[in-house]
Write an enzyme that holds these catalytic residues in place. Sequence first.
Site, PDB file in Angstrom:
ATOM      1  N   TRP A  68       0.815  -1.138   0.043  1.00 16.79           N
ATOM      2  CA  TRP A  68       0.107   0.032  -0.108  1.00 16.79           C
ATOM      3  C   TRP A  68       0.800   1.350  -0.015  1.00 16.79           C
ATOM      4  CZ3 TRP A  68      -4.793  -0.567  -1.643  1.00 16.79           C
ATOM      5  CH2 TRP A  68      -5.381  -1.870  -1.382  1.00 16.79           C
ATOM      6  N   SER A  69       0.710   2.002   0.859  1.00 13.65           N
ATOM      7  CA  SER A  69       1.347   3.335   0.705  1.00 13.65           C
ATOM      8  C   SER A  69       2.824   3.441   1.153  1.00 13.65           C
ATOM      9  CB  SER A  69       0.338   4.507   1.735  1.00 13.65           C
ATOM     10  OG  SER A  69      -0.829   4.728   1.031  1.00 13.65           O
ATOM     11  N   SER A  70       3.374   2.491   1.511  1.00 15.85           N
ATOM     12  CA  SER A  70       4.633   2.306   1.810  1.00 15.85           C
ATOM     13  C   SER A  70       5.153   2.639   0.364  1.00 15.85           C
ATOM     14  CB  SER A  70       5.341   1.159   2.469  1.00 15.85           C
ATOM     15  OG  SER A  70       4.677   1.099   3.906  1.00 15.85           O
TER      16      SER A  70
END
Length: 376
Positions: free
Chosen positions: A68-70
């Site tokens: 995801w947003s990593s």
Amino acid sequence: MTIQINGFCDPRFAAVKAAFENNFREHGDLGASVAITLEGEFVVDLWGGHLDEERTQNWQEDTLVNVWSSTKTMAAMSLLLLADRGDVDLHAPAAHYWPEFSQNGKQAIKVRHFLSHTAGLSGMEEAVEGDALYDWDWMINALARQEAWWEPGTQSGYHALTQGHLIGEIVRRVTGQSIGNFFQQEIAEPTGADFHIGAGEDLDHRIGNLVPPAQMLSPSPGSIAGRTFANPRVDPTEPRKRKWRAAEIPAANGQGNARSIVRAQTAMANGGTAFGKSIMSEAGTKRVFEKQAEGMDLVLGVPLTFGLGYGLNSDLTPISPNQNSCFWGGFGGSSIIVDQDARLCFSYVMNKMESGLLGDPRGFGLAASMYASLQA
């Protein structure tokens, strides 16, 4: 319940291994990995647990999952690299590189606003239907047509899915390459990072499925947060689909593990050099700390301090005892810390998601154990 933990842990960081084991016993972890470099060398590289809720398949050394947003830190690092080379001026209007972006009063939005979630484009105005999310040209053309939802540069509002397209289109206009290809060529391959923005079918046998959280956040429908998460609306099981994995969604669909994230980001903690390769200048890595926004985030509803592409260590988000540290995390629990003072890089990646967007006690506990080990 006994979980086999594999990999390497320097005895100095035994507390990290203990915390990792505890995540399985006390925090319900299913399959996970944690990795740390110090002064550019791995001191922790651990993995363990299972790929499935039935616990029939083990998490392997080369297992990948959607982080995801990593992924956003990889997109940000790509743009910071171009800025370091002098190919992009982060203070220039985005329309200088992407003329069509100037539509609907966006002429003054600067490239740096993309990196700091202050561009006012946290969600999509036009309905993202069918496979539109996987169509790069449709997404960036819709963003170019859109009007900002608040005055750009004045406040952050987490660009949950749109940030990657905004950053990625600047990369594409400047280099002629998709951001996935640019990242692979300029960062992943030189550092040996097994991280992919746009994953081919040949990787499917190594990609584990995520287990959705027991509950989802539900912001007020009319708020900026509600509008952001409603369009495009992404189900937590979407990463199981081949079309999701194949697309380039640089804010959310990176496939990796803790080791690969740390391999890619170690240069940011070590003056631009990692594993014998010079990725960017030390000055280029320090640009992360140019503060862009501070205060209550319009989308996440928590106080945050943003630099260029990363959240900054601050009294609002004290993620490190060291001032020159930055971080980010992914929906469900993955997390990254880059500490330039300690020359340390940390990541935790797992497959069982919790409801948080910016990490949870599993990753926080590992990071706390890491810093306790350093101070012992």
